[in-house]
Design an enzyme around this catalytic site. Structure first.
Site, PDB file in Angstrom:
ATOM      1  N   CYS A   1      -0.038   3.807   2.667  1.00  0.00           N
ATOM      2  CA  CYS A   1       0.392   3.306   3.986  1.00  0.00           C
ATOM      3  C   CYS A   1       1.851   3.648   4.226  1.00  0.00           C
ATOM      4  CB  CYS A   1       0.197   1.789   4.081  1.00  0.00           C
ATOM      5  SG  CYS A   1      -1.509   1.244   3.904  1.00  0.00           S
TER       6      CYS A   1
ATOM      7  N   CYS B   1       0.829  -1.212   0.000  1.00  0.00           N
ATOM      8  CA  CYS B   1       0.000   0.000   0.000  1.00  0.00           C
ATOM      9  C   CYS B   1       0.867   1.267   0.000  1.00  0.00           C
ATOM     10  CB  CYS B   1      -0.921  -0.048   1.220  1.00  0.00           C
ATOM     11  SG  CYS B   1      -1.805   1.466   1.577  1.00  0.00           S
TER      12      CYS B   1
END
Length: 102
Positions: A34, A31
């Site tokens: 993230c 991600c």
């Protein structure tokens, strides 16, 4: 220092049974957002006073993802007294993360 890693197995003890508020970062290795949020979470974890910061790998915690209806990551959830207190989805600033804890 990074946030403490928490798994499905120790989520109950580390988060729900905690006597202080817990900021939970639901993330995944693949991600991009993230990874953008990760340094902020690490900084907050280093400075944590009166709360703790933990990280849950979303790919390894599908039961938690379902239970808390997490459909996008990064998702931050603050738990107080074993209950969801506040929640945020996406990359936010350090100040916004700290506001979740108020």
């Amino acid at each position: 220092m990074a946030a403490q890693t928490v798994t499905v197995e120790d989520f109950q003890k580390e988060v729900l049974e905690s006597d202080i508020p817990v900021l939970v970062d639901f993330w995944a290795e693949w991600c991009g957002p993230c990874k953008m949020l990760s340094p902020t979470i690490a900084e907050i974890a280093d400075e944590a006073d009166g709360f703790k910061v933990v990280a849950v790998n979303a790919d390894e915690a599908m039961p938690l993802m379902r239970k808390y209806k997490i459909f996008s990551i990064p998702t931050l959830i603050v738990f107080k007294g074993g209950e969801v207190y506040k929640q945020s989805v996406g990359v936010i600033s350090k100040e916004e993360v700290l506001d979740l804890l108020k």
